[in-house]
Design an enzyme around this catalytic site. Structure first.
Site, PDB file in Angstrom:
ATOM      1  N   ASP A 140       0.829  -1.200   0.000  1.00  0.00           N
ATOM      2  CA  ASP A 140       0.000   0.000   0.000  1.00  0.00           C
ATOM      3  C   ASP A 140       0.864   1.251   0.000  1.00  0.00           C
ATOM      4  O   ASP A 140       1.561   1.542   0.976  1.00  0.00           O
ATOM      5  CB  ASP A 140      -0.914   0.000   1.229  1.00  0.00           C
ATOM      6  CG  ASP A 140      -2.021  -1.026   1.111  1.00  0.00           C
ATOM      7  OD1 ASP A 140      -2.788  -0.960   0.133  1.00  0.00           O
ATOM      8  OD2 ASP A 140      -2.115  -1.907   1.992  1.00  0.00           O
ATOM      9  N   MET A 184       0.871   5.198  -0.008  1.00  0.00           N
ATOM     10  CA  MET A 184      -0.017   6.317   0.342  1.00  0.00           C
ATOM     11  C   MET A 184       0.796   7.605   0.442  1.00  0.00           C
ATOM     12  O   MET A 184       1.922   7.588   0.948  1.00  0.00           O
ATOM     13  CB  MET A 184      -0.692   6.050   1.688  1.00  0.00           C
ATOM     14  CG  MET A 184      -1.441   4.731   1.763  1.00  0.00           C
ATOM     15  SD  MET A 184      -2.377   4.604   3.302  1.00  0.00           S
ATOM     16  CE  MET A 184      -2.863   2.880   3.262  1.00  0.00           C
ATOM     17  N   HIS A 223      -0.591  -1.056  -4.584  1.00  0.00           N
ATOM     18  CA  HIS A 223      -1.874  -0.341  -4.569  1.00  0.00           C
ATOM     19  C   HIS A 223      -1.562   1.119  -4.275  1.00  0.00           C
ATOM     20  O   HIS A 223      -1.208   1.466  -3.149  1.00  0.00           O
ATOM     21  CB  HIS A 223      -2.783  -0.962  -3.490  1.00  0.00           C
ATOM     22  CG  HIS A 223      -4.068  -0.236  -3.287  1.00  0.00           C
ATOM     23  ND1 HIS A 223      -4.872  -0.451  -2.185  1.00  0.00           N
ATOM     24  CD2 HIS A 223      -4.719   0.689  -4.042  1.00  0.00           C
ATOM     25  CE1 HIS A 223      -5.944   0.312  -2.269  1.00  0.00           C
ATOM     26  NE2 HIS A 223      -5.873   1.019  -3.381  1.00  0.00           N
ATOM     27  N   MET A 263     -12.733  -1.652  -3.402  1.00  0.00           N
ATOM     28  CA  MET A 263     -12.405  -1.358  -2.002  1.00  0.00           C
ATOM     29  C   MET A 263     -13.609  -1.700  -1.126  1.00  0.00           C
ATOM     30  O   MET A 263     -14.738  -1.293  -1.415  1.00  0.00           O
ATOM     31  CB  MET A 263     -12.075   0.133  -1.814  1.00  0.00           C
ATOM     32  CG  MET A 263     -10.795   0.631  -2.455  1.00  0.00           C
ATOM     33  SD  MET A 263      -9.247  -0.010  -1.789  1.00  0.00           S
ATOM     34  CE  MET A 263      -9.381   0.219  -0.044  1.00  0.00           C
ATOM     35  N   PHE A 309      -6.342   3.145   5.829  1.00  0.00           N
ATOM     36  CA  PHE A 309      -5.871   2.510   7.054  1.00  0.00           C
ATOM     37  C   PHE A 309      -6.229   1.024   7.082  1.00  0.00           C
ATOM     38  O   PHE A 309      -7.256   0.624   6.539  1.00  0.00           O
ATOM     39  CB  PHE A 309      -6.480   3.194   8.286  1.00  0.00           C
ATOM     40  CG  PHE A 309      -6.108   4.649   8.379  1.00  0.00           C
ATOM     41  CD1 PHE A 309      -4.905   5.029   8.962  1.00  0.00           C
ATOM     42  CD2 PHE A 309      -6.928   5.615   7.837  1.00  0.00           C
ATOM     43  CE1 PHE A 309      -4.533   6.369   9.016  1.00  0.00           C
ATOM     44  CE2 PHE A 309      -6.572   6.964   7.886  1.00  0.00           C
ATOM     45  CZ  PHE A 309      -5.367   7.345   8.473  1.00  0.00           C
ATOM     46  N   GLY A 356     -10.836  -5.021   5.446  1.00  0.00           N
ATOM     47  CA  GLY A 356     -11.669  -5.774   6.372  1.00  0.00           C
ATOM     48  C   GLY A 356     -11.864  -7.228   5.980  1.00  0.00           C
ATOM     49  O   GLY A 356     -12.805  -7.884   6.453  1.00  0.00           O
TER      50      GLY A 356
HETATM   51  C1  DX5 Z   1      -6.370   0.240   3.164  1.00  0.00           C
HETATM   52  C2  DX5 Z   1      -5.426  -0.590   2.363  1.00  0.00           C
HETATM   53  C3  DX5 Z   1      -5.515  -2.033   2.657  1.00  0.00           C
HETATM   54  C4  DX5 Z   1      -5.213  -2.404   4.095  1.00  0.00           C
HETATM   55  C5  DX5 Z   1      -6.153  -3.518   4.451  1.00  0.00           C
HETATM   56  O1  DX5 Z   1      -6.518   1.465   2.558  1.00  0.00           O
HETATM   57  O2  DX5 Z   1      -5.631  -0.430   0.972  1.00  0.00           O
HETATM   58  O3  DX5 Z   1      -4.722  -2.807   1.761  1.00  0.00           O
HETATM   59  O4  DX5 Z   1      -3.900  -2.848   4.315  1.00  0.00           O
HETATM   60  O5  DX5 Z   1      -6.015  -3.806   5.791  1.00  0.00           O
HETATM   61  P1  DX5 Z   1      -7.057  -4.755   6.561  1.00  0.00           P
HETATM   62  O6  DX5 Z   1      -7.009  -6.079   5.837  1.00  0.00           O
HETATM   63  O7  DX5 Z   1      -6.526  -4.821   7.946  1.00  0.00           O
HETATM   64  O8  DX5 Z   1      -8.398  -4.104   6.428  1.00  0.00           O
HETATM   65 ZN    ZN Z   2      -4.599  -1.836  -0.399  1.00  0.00          ZN
END
Ligand code: DX5
Ligand code: ZN
Length: 230
Positions: free
Chosen positions: A35, A37, A66, A137, A143, A177
């Site tokens: 990820d 960001m 991502h 998503m 997060f 999630g």
């Molecule tokens: C959130 C990220 C996810 C995150 C998922 O914006 O894109 O990839 O790591 O984390 P969990 O699986 O704990 O929801």
């Molecule tokens: Zn992600």
């Protein structure tokens, strides 16, 4: 039908020990989710191309980046050059998303486009024939550890129908999630690629946790008769 994959997200790993964390989960998976960001597209700041480069040297697993950033035109090619196998971006921040898809494919990358929970599939419809993956998503991006949003499930089924209608072949990835408890609904709806951060890295036995997510996805498909992922 695509094979089912769990992609552990290193967002929930120990950032001081990423190579060890990936090696820990590696026996159970073929893909690692990274990820990226920028503190603008989302209110969080993580990692970028230099870390992807180090990860590339540390693991043979597929690196699935991502990008939650406002300038994928500048940084996505850098992430590819750093060694990512697949790059997914959020297209609404890009003036010419199809052009960026083609640029990244020409650079040798697999390409994905992402939709946030409240964005309609129509946002990416024109891109779908040209991408390798659609990321749906299942939380607001930004997060790890957030609660899965079941209201997104119909969009997964809609993506399966769009894929059939278009004669396209993209994977359908879910992110946010996802756990052994929530993955089933997404698999039954047609998702094939399951990002799991906290459900894997927050557990003491990471390979077992990743396998549990995958097994729950398979179990849901059996109950659904497999038609969701056809
Ligand atoms: C959130 C990220 C996810 C995150 C998922 O914006 O894109 O990839 O790591 O984390 P969990 O699986 O704990 O929801
Ligand atoms: Zn992600």
């Amino acid at each position: 039908m695509h094979d089912l994959r769990v992609a552990p997200s290193i967002l929930s790993a120990d950032f001081a020990r990423l190579a060890d964390e990936i090696a820990d989960v590696a026996p159970a998976v073929s893909m690692i989710h990274v990820d990226v960001m920028d503190a603008h597209y989302v209110p969080n700041l993580t990692i970028g191309p230099p870390v992807v480069k180090s990860l590339r040297a540390a693991t043979p697993l597929l690196l699935d980046a991502h990008l939650m950033i406002t300038d994928p035109r500048t940084y996505a090619p850098q992430v590819v050059a750093a060694g990512a196998d697949s790059v997914t971006f959020h297209p609404e921040v890009e003036d010419d998303p199809l052009g960026l898809v083609e640029l990244l494919r020409d650079a040798g990358s697999q390409v994905g486009v992402a939709v946030r929970p409240h964005q309609p599939l129509s946002l990416v419809e024109e891109l779908l024939p040209h991408v390798d993956m659609l990321l749906v998503m299942t939380v607001q991006p930004g997060f790890g550890g957030q609660a899965f949003m079941p209201e997104v499930l119909p969009k997964i089924a809609e993506a399966v129908r769009a894929r059939q209608h278009l004669g396209a072949d993209f994977r359908i990835q879910v992110d946010g999630g996802i756990s052994a408890k929530t993955v089933g609904g997404t698999a039954a709806a047609g998702a094939d690629t399951f990002v799991a951060g906290s459900a894997v890295f927050d557990q003491p036995d990471r390979p077992a946790a990743a396998r549990q997510v995958l097994e729950a996805a398979f179990a849901a498909l059996e109950v659904a008769g497999g038609e969701g992922a056809a």
